[in-house]
Each structure stands twice: as C-alpha cells, then as structure tokens.
Design a protein around this motif. Structure first.
Motif, PDB file in Angstrom:
ATOM      1  N   ASN A  81       0.869  -1.174   0.000  1.00  0.00           N
ATOM      2  CA  ASN A  81       0.000   0.000   0.000  1.00  0.00           C
ATOM      3  C   ASN A  81       0.911   1.231   0.000  1.00  0.00           C
ATOM      4  O   ASN A  81       1.681   1.423   0.939  1.00  0.00           O
ATOM      5  CB  ASN A  81      -0.897   0.006   1.234  1.00  0.00           C
ATOM      6  N   PRO A  82       0.837   2.091  -1.038  1.00  0.00           N
ATOM      7  CA  PRO A  82       1.762   3.216  -1.146  1.00  0.00           C
ATOM      8  C   PRO A  82       1.433   4.422  -0.276  1.00  0.00           C
ATOM      9  O   PRO A  82       2.152   5.420  -0.313  1.00  0.00           O
ATOM     10  CB  PRO A  82       1.680   3.586  -2.631  1.00  0.00           C
ATOM     11  N   GLY A  83       0.379   4.365   0.537  1.00  0.00           N
ATOM     12  CA  GLY A  83      -0.029   5.519   1.332  1.00  0.00           C
ATOM     13  C   GLY A  83       1.079   6.123   2.174  1.00  0.00           C
ATOM     14  O   GLY A  83       1.344   7.322   2.123  1.00  0.00           O
ATOM     15  N   LYS A  84       1.743   5.321   2.974  1.00  0.00           N
ATOM     16  CA  LYS A  84       2.794   5.825   3.866  1.00  0.00           C
ATOM     17  C   LYS A  84       3.963   6.391   3.068  1.00  0.00           C
ATOM     18  O   LYS A  84       4.549   7.411   3.448  1.00  0.00           O
ATOM     19  CB  LYS A  84       3.272   4.723   4.796  1.00  0.00           C
ATOM     20  N   LEU A  85       4.305   5.760   1.956  1.00  0.00           N
ATOM     21  CA  LEU A  85       5.370   6.242   1.078  1.00  0.00           C
ATOM     22  C   LEU A  85       5.120   7.695   0.689  1.00  0.00           C
ATOM     23  O   LEU A  85       6.035   8.515   0.668  1.00  0.00           O
ATOM     24  CB  LEU A  85       5.461   5.357  -0.174  1.00  0.00           C
ATOM     25  N   TYR A  86       3.878   8.012   0.405  1.00  0.00           N
ATOM     26  CA  TYR A  86       3.523   9.366  -0.030  1.00  0.00           C
ATOM     27  C   TYR A  86       3.051  10.252   1.122  1.00  0.00           C
ATOM     28  O   TYR A  86       2.514  11.334   0.905  1.00  0.00           O
ATOM     29  CB  TYR A  86       2.474   9.293  -1.143  1.00  0.00           C
ATOM     30  N   GLY A  87       3.284   9.807   2.363  1.00  0.00           N
ATOM     31  CA  GLY A  87       2.971  10.610   3.530  1.00  0.00           C
ATOM     32  C   GLY A  87       1.485  10.760   3.822  1.00  0.00           C
ATOM     33  O   GLY A  87       1.080  11.664   4.532  1.00  0.00           O
ATOM     34  N   LYS A  88       0.667   9.877   3.282  1.00  0.00           N
ATOM     35  CA  LYS A  88      -0.779   9.990   3.427  1.00  0.00           C
ATOM     36  C   LYS A  88      -1.422   8.814   4.145  1.00  0.00           C
ATOM     37  O   LYS A  88      -2.618   8.784   4.310  1.00  0.00           O
ATOM     38  CB  LYS A  88      -1.446  10.104   2.043  1.00  0.00           C
TER      39      LYS A  88
END
Length: 143
Positions: A81-88
């Motif tokens: 899940n890319p959420g944390k990567l993009y700070g979201k």
C-alpha cells in the motif's frame, strides 16, 4: 563442522535523478527507479532478490539431500500500500504480505519435497531478512 565468519556486503548508490539511482554491487551496476519508471523499483528488486535467493538455496539444499532438480522457477508476489510512502497513510511502508511459489521439476516424492522446502525457507538469507526484524540504521553525512 565448518565454522564460517561474518561477511560484510556493501553496495554504493549514486543519484542519477530524483527517482533514479545507479548502484554498484561488487563488479556490477544496477539501475533502480520508481515504480513504473525506466528501471525496476526497489520493491521489484526486493521480490527479485527473494526469487534469486530461493533458487540458489533450493539448489544447495537439493544437492545436500541428493535430490536431482531438472527445472525450477520461482514466482514472487507482494501486496503493498503506497499511502505511507507518499505521507498519506497509516499502514506500514513496506510489503504487507509476500508469497513465493517454487515450481520444481524433479522425481522426488511429495514428502521429500516438503522437507526440502522447510530447509530452503530456513536457510534462505533474503527470506530470513524479510520474515524477521533486522536492525537497520540510516544515518546522514553532509557532503
């Protein structure tokens, strides 16, 4: 019993662009880019490292057990899940789950292959690093 000493393995990366890096690993160069970029991403390389390691260890274990491998392939799939990567996001930054499937052509029976696979999983350094916490320290040095 043979006693092995610790080894240090080092790679050095040089930034080519905001998303692309050239990494030297021994005498080899690896290009790393973002997901969907011009080269495999770090996430792709993580799965590729597992596939490559499973192949090597599967071969070593088969030799130790007297199993003849005629052919072998490894399929690795990760859920991310890319959420944390993009700070979201609040989910972890890394893979939530990784599944590997080893397809092996051999005349060994099912029971032998189960024992073989247990040893492969136990002896694979990359699998071990993914399955268990490894102390990781990231520092900076101002140039």
């Amino acid at each position: 019993m043979v006693e092995y000493k610790d080894m240090t393995i080092k790679v050095v990366g040089e930034r080519l662009s905001p998303t692309k890096m050239k990494v030297k690993a021994g005498n080899f160069e690896i290009t790393i880019d973002k997901l969907g970029g011009e080269a495999p991403s770090p996430l792709d390389y993580t799965l590729a490292a597992l596939a490559g390691c499973l192949n090597i260890v599967a071969t070593l274990v088969a030799k130790d057990m007297g199993i003849e491998i005629e052919d072998l392939s490894v399929e690795v799939e990760g859920v991310f899940n890319p959420g944390k990567l993009y700070g979201k996001g609040t989910q972890r930054a890394g893979y939530k789950e990784i599944k590997a499937k080893i397809k092996v052509k051999t005349d060994a029976d099912e029971e032998t292959l189960k024992k073989w696979l247990e040893q492969v999983e136990e002896r694979c350094p990359v699998s071990d690093n993914l399955a268990n916490p490894t102390p990781t320290k990231v520092e900076f040095e101002k140039c």
